[in-house]
Design a protein around this motif. Sequence first.
Motif, PDB file in Angstrom:
ATOM      1  N   MET A 140      -7.741  -7.151  20.090  1.00  0.00           N
ATOM      2  CA  MET A 140      -9.015  -6.519  20.385  1.00  0.00           C
ATOM      3  C   MET A 140      -9.513  -5.708  19.187  1.00  0.00           C
ATOM      4  O   MET A 140     -10.626  -5.876  18.740  1.00  0.00           O
ATOM      5  CB  MET A 140      -8.860  -5.643  21.617  1.00  0.00           C
ATOM      6  CG  MET A 140     -10.078  -4.795  21.893  1.00  0.00           C
ATOM      7  SD  MET A 140      -9.767  -3.723  23.311  1.00  0.00           S
ATOM      8  CE  MET A 140     -11.195  -2.729  23.232  1.00  0.00           C
ATOM      9  N   TYR A 141      -8.683  -4.811  18.670  1.00  0.00           N
ATOM     10  CA  TYR A 141      -9.132  -3.966  17.573  1.00  0.00           C
ATOM     11  C   TYR A 141      -9.329  -4.753  16.288  1.00  0.00           C
ATOM     12  O   TYR A 141     -10.179  -4.412  15.482  1.00  0.00           O
ATOM     13  CB  TYR A 141      -8.196  -2.769  17.360  1.00  0.00           C
ATOM     14  CG  TYR A 141      -6.766  -3.128  17.037  1.00  0.00           C
ATOM     15  CD1 TYR A 141      -6.365  -3.362  15.734  1.00  0.00           C
ATOM     16  CD2 TYR A 141      -5.811  -3.220  18.036  1.00  0.00           C
ATOM     17  CE1 TYR A 141      -5.058  -3.684  15.433  1.00  0.00           C
ATOM     18  CE2 TYR A 141      -4.498  -3.528  17.750  1.00  0.00           C
ATOM     19  CZ  TYR A 141      -4.131  -3.759  16.444  1.00  0.00           C
ATOM     20  OH  TYR A 141      -2.840  -4.075  16.146  1.00  0.00           O
ATOM     21  N   LEU A 142      -8.583  -5.841  16.111  1.00  0.00           N
ATOM     22  CA  LEU A 142      -8.775  -6.659  14.912  1.00  0.00           C
ATOM     23  C   LEU A 142     -10.153  -7.303  14.922  1.00  0.00           C
ATOM     24  O   LEU A 142     -10.828  -7.355  13.892  1.00  0.00           O
ATOM     25  CB  LEU A 142      -7.680  -7.717  14.810  1.00  0.00           C
ATOM     26  CG  LEU A 142      -6.261  -7.181  14.628  1.00  0.00           C
ATOM     27  CD1 LEU A 142      -5.259  -8.316  14.677  1.00  0.00           C
ATOM     28  CD2 LEU A 142      -6.135  -6.377  13.354  1.00  0.00           C
ATOM     29  N   LYS A 143     -10.572  -7.778  16.067  1.00  0.00           N
ATOM     30  CA  LYS A 143     -11.896  -8.393  16.192  1.00  0.00           C
ATOM     31  C   LYS A 143     -12.993  -7.353  15.940  1.00  0.00           C
ATOM     32  O   LYS A 143     -13.986  -7.638  15.278  1.00  0.00           O
ATOM     33  CB  LYS A 143     -12.059  -9.040  17.558  1.00  0.00           C
ATOM     34  CG  LYS A 143     -13.312  -9.876  17.668  1.00  0.00           C
ATOM     35  CD  LYS A 143     -13.193 -10.830  18.840  1.00  0.00           C
ATOM     36  CE  LYS A 143     -14.271 -11.862  18.833  1.00  0.00           C
ATOM     37  NZ  LYS A 143     -13.973 -13.030  18.046  1.00  0.00           N
ATOM     38  N   LEU A 144     -12.817  -6.137  16.459  1.00  0.00           N
ATOM     39  CA  LEU A 144     -13.792  -5.069  16.216  1.00  0.00           C
ATOM     40  C   LEU A 144     -13.914  -4.759  14.724  1.00  0.00           C
ATOM     41  O   LEU A 144     -15.018  -4.599  14.208  1.00  0.00           O
ATOM     42  CB  LEU A 144     -13.394  -3.797  16.970  1.00  0.00           C
ATOM     43  CG  LEU A 144     -13.593  -3.818  18.465  1.00  0.00           C
ATOM     44  CD1 LEU A 144     -12.960  -2.588  19.094  1.00  0.00           C
ATOM     45  CD2 LEU A 144     -15.070  -3.878  18.811  1.00  0.00           C
ATOM     46  N   LEU A 145     -12.794  -4.676  14.043  1.00  0.00           N
ATOM     47  CA  LEU A 145     -12.840  -4.407  12.603  1.00  0.00           C
ATOM     48  C   LEU A 145     -13.500  -5.560  11.852  1.00  0.00           C
ATOM     49  O   LEU A 145     -14.318  -5.349  10.969  1.00  0.00           O
ATOM     50  CB  LEU A 145     -11.434  -4.157  12.064  1.00  0.00           C
ATOM     51  CG  LEU A 145     -10.810  -2.832  12.467  1.00  0.00           C
ATOM     52  CD1 LEU A 145      -9.339  -2.805  12.085  1.00  0.00           C
ATOM     53  CD2 LEU A 145     -11.554  -1.663  11.849  1.00  0.00           C
ATOM     54  N   GLU A 146     -13.155  -6.775  12.231  1.00  0.00           N
ATOM     55  CA  GLU A 146     -13.729  -7.957  11.586  1.00  0.00           C
ATOM     56  C   GLU A 146     -15.251  -7.971  11.721  1.00  0.00           C
ATOM     57  O   GLU A 146     -15.975  -8.290  10.786  1.00  0.00           O
ATOM     58  CB  GLU A 146     -13.132  -9.223  12.189  1.00  0.00           C
ATOM     59  CG  GLU A 146     -13.609 -10.495  11.528  1.00  0.00           C
ATOM     60  CD  GLU A 146     -12.945 -11.728  12.129  1.00  0.00           C
ATOM     61  OE1 GLU A 146     -13.296 -12.815  11.673  1.00  0.00           O
ATOM     62  OE2 GLU A 146     -12.112 -11.603  13.038  1.00  0.00           O
ATOM     63  N   GLN A 147     -15.755  -7.590  12.887  1.00  0.00           N
ATOM     64  CA  GLN A 147     -17.196  -7.626  13.144  1.00  0.00           C
ATOM     65  C   GLN A 147     -17.939  -6.436  12.537  1.00  0.00           C
ATOM     66  O   GLN A 147     -19.134  -6.530  12.288  1.00  0.00           O
ATOM     67  CB  GLN A 147     -17.449  -7.652  14.645  1.00  0.00           C
ATOM     68  CG  GLN A 147     -17.004  -8.930  15.311  1.00  0.00           C
ATOM     69  CD  GLN A 147     -17.080  -8.853  16.827  1.00  0.00           C
ATOM     70  OE1 GLN A 147     -17.238  -7.784  17.411  1.00  0.00           O
ATOM     71  NE2 GLN A 147     -16.943  -9.996  17.474  1.00  0.00           N
ATOM     72  N   ASN A 148     -17.249  -5.313  12.322  1.00  0.00           N
ATOM     73  CA  ASN A 148     -17.952  -4.087  11.951  1.00  0.00           C
ATOM     74  C   ASN A 148     -17.739  -3.574  10.544  1.00  0.00           C
ATOM     75  O   ASN A 148     -18.459  -2.675  10.120  1.00  0.00           O
ATOM     76  CB  ASN A 148     -17.603  -2.986  12.958  1.00  0.00           C
ATOM     77  CG  ASN A 148     -18.191  -3.285  14.308  1.00  0.00           C
ATOM     78  OD1 ASN A 148     -19.402  -3.280  14.472  1.00  0.00           O
ATOM     79  ND2 ASN A 148     -17.351  -3.594  15.277  1.00  0.00           N
ATOM     80  N   VAL A 149     -16.773  -4.095   9.804  1.00  0.00           N
ATOM     81  CA  VAL A 149     -16.613  -3.668   8.411  1.00  0.00           C
ATOM     82  C   VAL A 149     -17.613  -4.469   7.588  1.00  0.00           C
ATOM     83  O   VAL A 149     -17.416  -5.648   7.322  1.00  0.00           O
ATOM     84  CB  VAL A 149     -15.165  -3.861   7.907  1.00  0.00           C
ATOM     85  CG1 VAL A 149     -15.065  -3.515   6.435  1.00  0.00           C
ATOM     86  CG2 VAL A 149     -14.202  -3.011   8.721  1.00  0.00           C
ATOM     87  N   LYS A 150     -18.700  -3.815   7.222  1.00  0.00           N
ATOM     88  CA  LYS A 150     -19.807  -4.498   6.541  1.00  0.00           C
ATOM     89  C   LYS A 150     -19.853  -4.190   5.043  1.00  0.00           C
ATOM     90  O   LYS A 150     -20.260  -5.005   4.244  1.00  0.00           O
ATOM     91  CB  LYS A 150     -21.143  -4.076   7.160  1.00  0.00           C
ATOM     92  CG  LYS A 150     -21.219  -4.303   8.651  1.00  0.00           C
ATOM     93  CD  LYS A 150     -21.662  -5.682   8.969  1.00  0.00           C
ATOM     94  CE  LYS A 150     -21.902  -5.810  10.456  1.00  0.00           C
ATOM     95  NZ  LYS A 150     -21.437  -7.029  11.006  1.00  0.00           N
TER      96      LYS A 150
END
Length: 64
Positions: free
Chosen positions: A1-11
């Motif tokens: 879950m947190y890996l997907k959040l980081l992948e989507q939000n680190v811009k």
Amino acid sequence: MYLKLLEQNVKAGILHLHLPNGRHYTFGQGGLEAHWHGGDDETMLRIASDWEFELGETYLQGRW
């Protein structure tokens, strides 16, 4: 879950996440780099659920 959040939000920049189990993940493209030596899965899930509070709270508890 947190890996997907980081992948989507680190811009901007690059985040290197190092976990206690030896796994390493990299998020983002180009720019400044940061290395985060994260905590266990419970800690990371707490941060993902309420990052504005839990990021500081888990740091003060010495969980990462």
